[in-house]
Write a protein that holds these residues in place. Structure first.
Motif, mmCIF file in Angstrom:
data_model
loop_
_atom_site.group_PDB
_atom_site.id
_atom_site.type_symbol
_atom_site.label_atom_id
_atom_site.label_comp_id
_atom_site.label_asym_id
_atom_site.label_seq_id
_atom_site.Cartn_x
_atom_site.Cartn_y
_atom_site.Cartn_z
ATOM 1 N N GLY A 102 80.199 72.620 -63.866
ATOM 2 C CA GLY A 102 79.546 72.170 -62.660
ATOM 3 C C GLY A 102 80.148 70.891 -62.121
ATOM 4 O O GLY A 102 80.863 70.167 -62.809
ATOM 5 N N VAL A 103 79.883 70.625 -60.850
ATOM 6 C CA VAL A 103 80.313 69.393 -60.189
ATOM 7 C C VAL A 103 79.072 68.686 -59.674
ATOM 8 O O VAL A 103 78.258 69.283 -58.956
ATOM 9 C CB VAL A 103 81.284 69.682 -59.029
ATOM 10 C CG1 VAL A 103 81.658 68.383 -58.325
ATOM 11 C CG2 VAL A 103 82.531 70.394 -59.534
ATOM 12 N N LEU A 104 78.898 67.419 -60.054
ATOM 13 C CA LEU A 104 77.720 66.661 -59.666
ATOM 14 C C LEU A 104 77.842 66.159 -58.239
ATOM 15 O O LEU A 104 78.938 65.818 -57.771
ATOM 16 C CB LEU A 104 77.524 65.476 -60.617
ATOM 17 C CG LEU A 104 77.271 65.853 -62.085
ATOM 18 C CD1 LEU A 104 77.351 64.608 -62.962
ATOM 19 C CD2 LEU A 104 75.922 66.531 -62.237
ATOM 20 N N GLY A 105 76.721 66.098 -57.554
ATOM 21 C CA GLY A 105 76.713 65.601 -56.195
ATOM 22 C C GLY A 105 75.348 65.063 -55.814
ATOM 23 O O GLY A 105 74.432 64.975 -56.630
ATOM 24 N N VAL A 106 75.204 64.695 -54.546
ATOM 25 C CA VAL A 106 73.954 64.167 -53.998
ATOM 26 C C VAL A 106 73.634 64.945 -52.738
ATOM 27 O O VAL A 106 74.536 65.248 -51.946
ATOM 28 C CB VAL A 106 74.079 62.668 -53.657
ATOM 29 C CG1 VAL A 106 72.763 62.140 -53.108
ATOM 30 C CG2 VAL A 106 74.522 61.871 -54.868
ATOM 31 N N GLU A 107 72.381 65.303 -52.568
ATOM 32 C CA GLU A 107 71.956 65.943 -51.329
ATOM 33 C C GLU A 107 72.171 64.950 -50.195
ATOM 34 O O GLU A 107 71.551 63.886 -50.155
ATOM 35 C CB GLU A 107 70.485 66.332 -51.422
ATOM 36 C CG GLU A 107 69.950 67.038 -50.207
ATOM 37 C CD GLU A 107 70.562 68.408 -50.021
ATOM 38 O OE1 GLU A 107 71.132 68.639 -48.934
ATOM 39 O OE2 GLU A 107 70.485 69.233 -50.939
ATOM 40 N N ALA A 108 73.075 65.286 -49.284
ATOM 41 C CA ALA A 108 73.508 64.314 -48.280
ATOM 42 C C ALA A 108 72.598 64.238 -47.062
ATOM 43 O O ALA A 108 72.831 63.433 -46.173
ATOM 44 C CB ALA A 108 74.936 64.640 -47.838
ATOM 45 N N SER A 109 71.602 65.055 -46.991
ATOM 46 C CA SER A 109 70.672 65.030 -45.857
ATOM 47 C C SER A 109 69.306 65.420 -46.394
ATOM 48 O O SER A 109 69.180 65.795 -47.554
ATOM 49 C CB SER A 109 71.139 66.023 -44.791
ATOM 50 O OG SER A 109 71.190 67.338 -45.320
ATOM 51 N N PRO A 110 68.246 65.325 -45.574
ATOM 52 C CA PRO A 110 66.950 65.763 -46.102
ATOM 53 C C PRO A 110 67.117 67.124 -46.777
ATOM 54 O O PRO A 110 67.843 67.964 -46.277
ATOM 55 C CB PRO A 110 66.077 65.852 -44.852
ATOM 56 C CG PRO A 110 66.670 64.823 -43.938
ATOM 57 C CD PRO A 110 68.158 64.883 -44.199
ATOM 58 N N PRO A 111 66.540 67.331 -47.976
ATOM 59 C CA PRO A 111 65.357 66.643 -48.473
ATOM 60 C C PRO A 111 65.549 65.313 -49.192
ATOM 61 O O PRO A 111 64.558 64.743 -49.638
ATOM 62 C CB PRO A 111 64.760 67.663 -49.454
ATOM 63 C CG PRO A 111 65.916 68.399 -49.976
ATOM 64 C CD PRO A 111 66.864 68.510 -48.810
ATOM 65 N N SER A 112 66.784 64.807 -49.410
ATOM 66 C CA SER A 112 66.893 63.504 -50.061
ATOM 67 C C SER A 112 66.181 62.442 -49.235
ATOM 68 O O SER A 112 66.351 62.359 -48.022
ATOM 69 C CB SER A 112 68.362 63.107 -50.232
ATOM 70 O OG SER A 112 68.792 63.340 -51.550
ATOM 71 N N GLY A 113 65.399 61.612 -49.939
ATOM 72 C CA GLY A 113 64.652 60.577 -49.251
ATOM 73 C C GLY A 113 63.373 61.081 -48.622
ATOM 74 O O GLY A 113 62.761 60.396 -47.812
ATOM 75 N N THR A 114 62.959 62.284 -49.001
ATOM 76 C CA THR A 114 61.706 62.850 -48.504
ATOM 77 C C THR A 114 60.855 63.284 -49.696
ATOM 78 O O THR A 114 61.275 63.199 -50.845
ATOM 79 C CB THR A 114 61.965 64.067 -47.594
ATOM 80 O OG1 THR A 114 62.598 65.097 -48.373
ATOM 81 C CG2 THR A 114 62.864 63.693 -46.432
#
Length: 295
Positions: A102-114
């Motif tokens: 797998g490759v780790l990442g971050v949700e770049a738009s909502p739902p991050s920060g919601t």
């Protein structure tokens, strides 16, 4: 890491302290103010860059920064920074030549920060991209910068099962956590797959309490519709995949292997099979009858 402290002055104001005993300071007299998440995340990026990682994605919210970086050998990292510093650190090693990791990442738009799961807290979403799925790690953030992961009850789930999304399957405006069940052990031209919804209990843990009846019925109807098309084509390989999925839906509902086998047999009934598919059907019947093959 840049940290700042607030200290209560205990001086005597130039009047002298002859014989005076200074008061014992209260704990609040020495407060850890914390780090600036943006500055701390930038320092992390620079340090990881010196280790060969390139910038992938950085997402900032009120009081937090999430970042993910990758390296040419396939290694990846994800970090979540709040005023407390790094509160989540994930590392994925280099990809072996034999298979893709797998490759780790971050949700770049909502739902991050919601509030992705409807529990009233702000959530940051980290991801692990794999060849055939996208696993989510939901992090609850407190007002003080503390972080805690969303809890899934792993009982009765495959060892490598992961959270793949949220959906309100029963129409009560309270989203269920969706774990996708894949029958790798019974796969042929495609991997049979069904969704398993987990319901949040009073303690905030998502558990397998039995999916909503309407959800299972809708999933079954959709596959039965596709089954009619595949049987008419004819497309025996697709019929086989749908037959396994119908058995999976019975398994998700908590029914016995015998009932699962009934669903599989009903879907395969009357289908003209190739020689190798005949062998696959016999093998599938044996595994389904044992309640196996779904991991």
């Amino acid at each position: 890491m840049a940290r700042a402290f607030v200290a209560l002055s205990l001086g005597c104001g130039g009047l002298g302290c002859a014989g005076a005993r200074p008061p014992v300071p209260e704990p609040e007299s020495f407060l850890l103010v914390g780090v600036d998440p943006g500055t701390e995340a930038t320092e992390l990026e620079h340090g990881l860059g010196r280790d060969g990682y390139g910038h992938a994605v950085r997402v900032e919210g009120e009081g937090w920064v999430a970042l993910a970086m990758t390296r040419e050998d396939g290694a990846s990292v994800a970090r979540l920074v709040t005023r407390r510093g790094v509160v989540v650190a994930l590392d994925e090693g280099p990809r072996p030549l034999s298979h893709a990791r797998g490759v780790l990442g971050v949700e770049a738009s909502p739902p991050s920060g919601t509030d992705v799961d409807g529990d009233g807290t702000i959530d940051v979403v980290l991801v692990r991209e794999e060849s055939d799925r996208r696993c989510l790690l939901v992090i609850h953030l407190g007002e003080d910068g503390a972080a805690s992961p969303l809890s899934l009850d792993a009982d009765d789930l495959a060892p490598d099962a992961c959270l793949e999304g949220f959906r309100d399957v029963d129409g009560n405006s309270d989203p269920e956590a969706i774990v996708r069940v894949r029958a790798y052990g019974l796969a042929r031209s495609g991997i049979p797959t069904v969704d398993l919804p987990l319901e949040r209990d009073e303690a905030g843990v998502f558990r397998r309490e039995g999916p909503a009846t309407r959800f299972v019925a809708d999933e079954r109807r959709e596959r039965e519709r596709r089954l009619l098309v595949a049987r008419a084509a004819p497309a025996p390989e697709e019929v086989y995949t749908l037959a396994v999925e119908l058995a999976l839906l019975v398994q998700v509902s908590g029914e016995t292997p015998e009932r699962q086998l009934e669903a599989f047999d009903a879907a395969m009934s009357g289908v003209v099979l190739t020689e190798d598919l005949v062998e696959a059907v016999h093998r599938a019947r044996a595994l389904i009858g044992q309640g196996a093959g779904y991991e």
